[in-house]
Design a protein around this motif. Sequence first.
Motif, PDB file in Angstrom:
ATOM      1  N   ILE A  10       0.840  -1.204   0.000  1.00  0.00           N
ATOM      2  CA  ILE A  10       0.000   0.000   0.000  1.00  0.00           C
ATOM      3  C   ILE A  10       0.871   1.248   0.000  1.00  0.00           C
ATOM      4  N   ARG A  11       1.903   1.267   0.817  1.00  0.00           N
ATOM      5  CA  ARG A  11       2.791   2.443   0.866  1.00  0.00           C
ATOM      6  C   ARG A  11       3.542   2.623  -0.452  1.00  0.00           C
ATOM      7  N   LEU A  12       3.968   1.528  -1.079  1.00  0.00           N
ATOM      8  CA  LEU A  12       4.621   1.614  -2.388  1.00  0.00           C
ATOM      9  C   LEU A  12       3.658   2.187  -3.437  1.00  0.00           C
ATOM     10  N   LEU A  13       2.454   1.659  -3.471  1.00  0.00           N
ATOM     11  CA  LEU A  13       1.461   2.113  -4.439  1.00  0.00           C
ATOM     12  C   LEU A  13       1.103   3.579  -4.226  1.00  0.00           C
ATOM     13  N   ASP A  14       0.969   3.972  -2.980  1.00  0.00           N
ATOM     14  CA  ASP A  14       0.636   5.361  -2.672  1.00  0.00           C
ATOM     15  C   ASP A  14       1.742   6.292  -3.158  1.00  0.00           C
ATOM     16  N   ALA A  15       2.986   5.924  -2.891  1.00  0.00           N
ATOM     17  CA  ALA A  15       4.117   6.751  -3.331  1.00  0.00           C
ATOM     18  C   ALA A  15       4.173   6.814  -4.859  1.00  0.00           C
ATOM     19  N   MET A 143     -15.924  24.700 -17.427  1.00  0.00           N
ATOM     20  CA  MET A 143     -15.468  26.071 -17.245  1.00  0.00           C
ATOM     21  C   MET A 143     -14.217  26.120 -16.372  1.00  0.00           C
ATOM     22  N   ASP A 144     -14.123  25.192 -15.406  1.00  0.00           N
ATOM     23  CA  ASP A 144     -12.963  25.131 -14.525  1.00  0.00           C
ATOM     24  C   ASP A 144     -12.787  23.687 -14.071  1.00  0.00           C
ATOM     25  N   ALA A 145     -11.610  23.150 -14.297  1.00  0.00           N
ATOM     26  CA  ALA A 145     -11.315  21.782 -13.853  1.00  0.00           C
ATOM     27  C   ALA A 145     -10.888  21.852 -12.388  1.00  0.00           C
ATOM     28  N   ALA A 146     -11.860  21.802 -11.505  1.00  0.00           N
ATOM     29  CA  ALA A 146     -11.598  21.961 -10.071  1.00  0.00           C
ATOM     30  C   ALA A 146     -10.707  20.847  -9.527  1.00  0.00           C
ATOM     31  N   LYS A 147     -10.861  19.630 -10.043  1.00  0.00           N
ATOM     32  CA  LYS A 147     -10.006  18.513  -9.647  1.00  0.00           C
ATOM     33  C   LYS A 147      -9.975  17.514 -10.787  1.00  0.00           C
ATOM     34  N   VAL A 148      -8.780  17.147 -11.173  1.00  0.00           N
ATOM     35  CA  VAL A 148      -8.587  16.132 -12.199  1.00  0.00           C
ATOM     36  C   VAL A 148      -7.551  15.171 -11.660  1.00  0.00           C
ATOM     37  N   GLY A 149      -7.871  13.909 -11.631  1.00  0.00           N
ATOM     38  CA  GLY A 149      -6.902  12.954 -11.128  1.00  0.00           C
ATOM     39  C   GLY A 149      -7.348  11.530 -11.355  1.00  0.00           C
ATOM     40  N   LEU A 150      -6.417  10.639 -11.161  1.00  0.00           N
ATOM     41  CA  LEU A 150      -6.711   9.216 -11.296  1.00  0.00           C
ATOM     42  C   LEU A 150      -6.242   8.432 -10.100  1.00  0.00           C
ATOM     43  N   THR A 151      -5.897   9.118  -9.023  1.00  0.00           N
ATOM     44  CA  THR A 151      -5.392   8.405  -7.849  1.00  0.00           C
ATOM     45  C   THR A 151      -6.515   7.616  -7.180  1.00  0.00           C
ATOM     46  N   VAL A 152      -6.119   6.503  -6.589  1.00  0.00           N
ATOM     47  CA  VAL A 152      -7.050   5.646  -5.851  1.00  0.00           C
ATOM     48  C   VAL A 152      -6.778   5.866  -4.377  1.00  0.00           C
ATOM     49  N   PRO A 153      -7.808   6.152  -3.572  1.00  0.00           N
ATOM     50  CA  PRO A 153      -7.561   6.336  -2.138  1.00  0.00           C
ATOM     51  C   PRO A 153      -7.105   5.027  -1.492  1.00  0.00           C
ATOM     52  N   LEU A 154      -5.902   5.024  -0.952  1.00  0.00           N
ATOM     53  CA  LEU A 154      -5.340   3.826  -0.365  1.00  0.00           C
ATOM     54  C   LEU A 154      -5.284   3.878   1.155  1.00  0.00           C
ATOM     55  N   THR A 155      -5.414   5.067   1.691  1.00  0.00           N
ATOM     56  CA  THR A 155      -5.396   5.229   3.153  1.00  0.00           C
ATOM     57  C   THR A 155      -6.664   5.942   3.563  1.00  0.00           C
ATOM     58  N   GLY A 156      -6.899   6.009   4.837  1.00  0.00           N
ATOM     59  CA  GLY A 156      -8.106   6.666   5.353  1.00  0.00           C
ATOM     60  C   GLY A 156      -8.153   8.127   4.999  1.00  0.00           C
ATOM     61  N   PRO A 157      -9.282   8.791   5.288  1.00  0.00           N
ATOM     62  CA  PRO A 157      -9.498  10.196   4.906  1.00  0.00           C
ATOM     63  C   PRO A 157      -8.543  11.168   5.478  1.00  0.00           C
TER      64      PRO A 157
END
Length: 157
Positions: A10-15, A143-157
Amino acid sequence: MERALDEVDIRLLDALQNDARIPQSALGARVGLSTAAVNRRLQRLTSMGVISGTAVILTPELLGCPVRVIAQIAVESEQLDKLDALRSALIARPQVQQCYYVAGEWDFIAILIVRDMAEYTKLSREFFLGNDNVRRFSTHVVMDAAKVGLTVPLTGP
């Protein structure tokens, strides 16, 4: 999955999902493994399908494609050959960044990047107005890309 992911995985994937260019030696230092052990884990995660690829994320606005469009598409027929034909046509176009087959009022949602509205108009005529299986479509210009990403949440909020 072959086996469950452990905390080091999980830590490897997050990094990696935050910086895929990080050297394996730096990854190892971060998670307490040798470079060879990191390499083995990454190969295992790739063979398991957890890592499906590595990408460079470009800034479309700096490369002449400043217009982002979200298109919702409803089809006439959900026969597999007709759905697959529309899906294939959308996927084949480089302007289509993402394409989803969805449940609900719409059948597909596509996210496109284009140089200008003239290019989108041309694409919409080809894909939507010129396709017998498209019942209707709706266009949303970003009009505005407020958030663009493909990350998967791997840890808690």
